[in-house]
Motif scaffolding. Sequence first.
Motif, PDB file in Angstrom:
ATOM      1  N   PRO A 155      34.924  29.450  60.516  1.00 16.58           N
ATOM      2  CA  PRO A 155      34.140  29.973  59.206  1.00 16.58           C
ATOM      3  C   PRO A 155      35.198  30.339  58.012  1.00 16.58           C
ATOM      4  O   PRO A 155      36.115  30.645  58.130  1.00 16.58           O
ATOM      5  N   ARG A 156      34.299  30.021  56.957  1.00 14.74           N
ATOM      6  CA  ARG A 156      35.084  30.276  55.516  1.00 14.74           C
ATOM      7  C   ARG A 156      35.568  31.745  55.716  1.00 14.74           C
ATOM      8  O   ARG A 156      36.571  31.873  54.998  1.00 14.74           O
ATOM      9  N   THR A 157      34.777  32.502  56.248  1.00 11.07           N
ATOM     10  CA  THR A 157      35.275  33.993  55.870  1.00 11.07           C
ATOM     11  C   THR A 157      36.387  34.595  56.847  1.00 11.07           C
ATOM     12  O   THR A 157      37.030  35.474  56.747  1.00 11.07           O
ATOM     13  N   THR A 158      36.863  33.548  57.600  1.00 12.16           N
ATOM     14  CA  THR A 158      37.994  33.817  58.807  1.00 12.16           C
ATOM     15  C   THR A 158      39.316  33.841  57.952  1.00 12.16           C
ATOM     16  O   THR A 158      39.553  33.132  57.244  1.00 12.16           O
ATOM     17  N   ARG A 170      38.537  25.205  56.728  1.00 10.66           N
ATOM     18  CA  ARG A 170      37.420  26.502  56.616  1.00 10.66           C
ATOM     19  C   ARG A 170      36.062  25.627  56.153  1.00 10.66           C
ATOM     20  O   ARG A 170      36.223  24.990  55.327  1.00 10.66           O
ATOM     21  N   GLY A 171      35.097  26.293  56.699  1.00  9.95           N
ATOM     22  CA  GLY A 171      33.558  25.437  56.534  1.00  9.95           C
ATOM     23  C   GLY A 171      32.677  26.514  56.114  1.00  9.95           C
ATOM     24  O   GLY A 171      32.893  27.442  56.647  1.00  9.95           O
ATOM     25  N   GLN A 172      31.888  26.327  54.810  1.00 12.20           N
ATOM     26  CA  GLN A 172      30.935  26.970  54.601  1.00 12.20           C
ATOM     27  C   GLN A 172      29.827  27.094  55.582  1.00 12.20           C
ATOM     28  O   GLN A 172      29.190  28.228  55.701  1.00 12.20           O
ATOM     29  N   ASP A 194      35.958  15.963  58.342  1.00 13.61           N
ATOM     30  CA  ASP A 194      37.338  16.686  58.330  1.00 13.61           C
ATOM     31  C   ASP A 194      38.463  15.717  58.256  1.00 13.61           C
ATOM     32  O   ASP A 194      39.347  16.258  57.601  1.00 13.61           O
TER      33      ASP A 194
END
Length: 371
Positions: A155-158, A170-172, A194
Amino acid sequence: MTHNTPLSPRPLSHLTEAPQHRVLTATALRAHGITAAVANERCRPGGPWQLLLPGVYLLHPGLPTSDERLHAALLYAGGECPPIPAQQGGGRTSCHAAARTAAPSGTPSGRSAAGHCPPPHPPRAMITGLAALTLHGFAGSPSLRALDRIDVLVPRTTRLRSTGCVHIVRGQSVPDPEEITGLPVAPVARALADTVGQLTDAGVVRRLLVESVRGGYCESGAVVGELLRARLLGRPHVRDAVDALVAESRALAEGMLYEMVFRHRLPDPCWNVDLRLPGGPHLGGVDAYWPEQAVALELDTRAPRPHLDQDAQWSEYARKREALEGLGITVVHLTPGKLRESLQQQAAIVRTALMTAVEREPAEYVIVTPR
């Protein structure tokens, strides 16, 4: 004793003798009673262990196997959440399905069977990119041993950085992974997007996209949709590869349609024709048409286009279908996926449409011309 105090150490042989324990994190080692100081001591030059990635240890000397590299990458990116448990009989399943299968009936909500991730929380990391395509079975991707980089989707927040052989993607939005050999792996369409985002070789991009439909791994629409979401269709070599992908998907679907008609002895239709009213408007093209029964068949090989969203494309198709049915023409809608799954079942649908045609009012006369 505090929660930071390690457990009493056990003989280290109980770890190295178990194949599934040859790659462990510092936290897992601590649970086995092994402090960071002991682990680092065993990783000195000439020692029996190695530090593969920050906080991830290989419990034997020598080169890691491909499987160990994949597990190490996931442990680095996904923390202590174990991989999706392998299902009996093999095959691919989603993370949610695997978790539901693993959990015994009666397990309270929010808890899980020992050794399994809780069903509501899929792994926050999964293999993607070329490594994922190799795991899916692509002939055009390198072997796992030949890959010097393993892409891991998170996840993007990682908060992670790429390091060593691990490249963090990272993915939204992160899809539900599929289970392959017990590992969480991105679905083919996402793994392709990807991969393509990092390639500049037009020939390689084209081969991988074409193989995705030729090998039956996924539908062209799913691939184009992921490329569109990743904003890759603006690259000329990607657009050219997508044209080849759609053409390949169309050719394969038409081949299956011909096979369905002849193998299941359906009446011969008019192939690839345009329909129009005498002196009137063009009604559109269809892949097969039975004039006597007024039955039209359309293959849905649509792929998302940058200037139209999927709702607009569906509305465009629905208007065409409504116009034909308003004239008394039955429209049978098939997809490549349905044909691939069961030619016999799709043939039965077409045969039913032909047999029930006699029960309807005669269709308005239409002109049939080759496309």
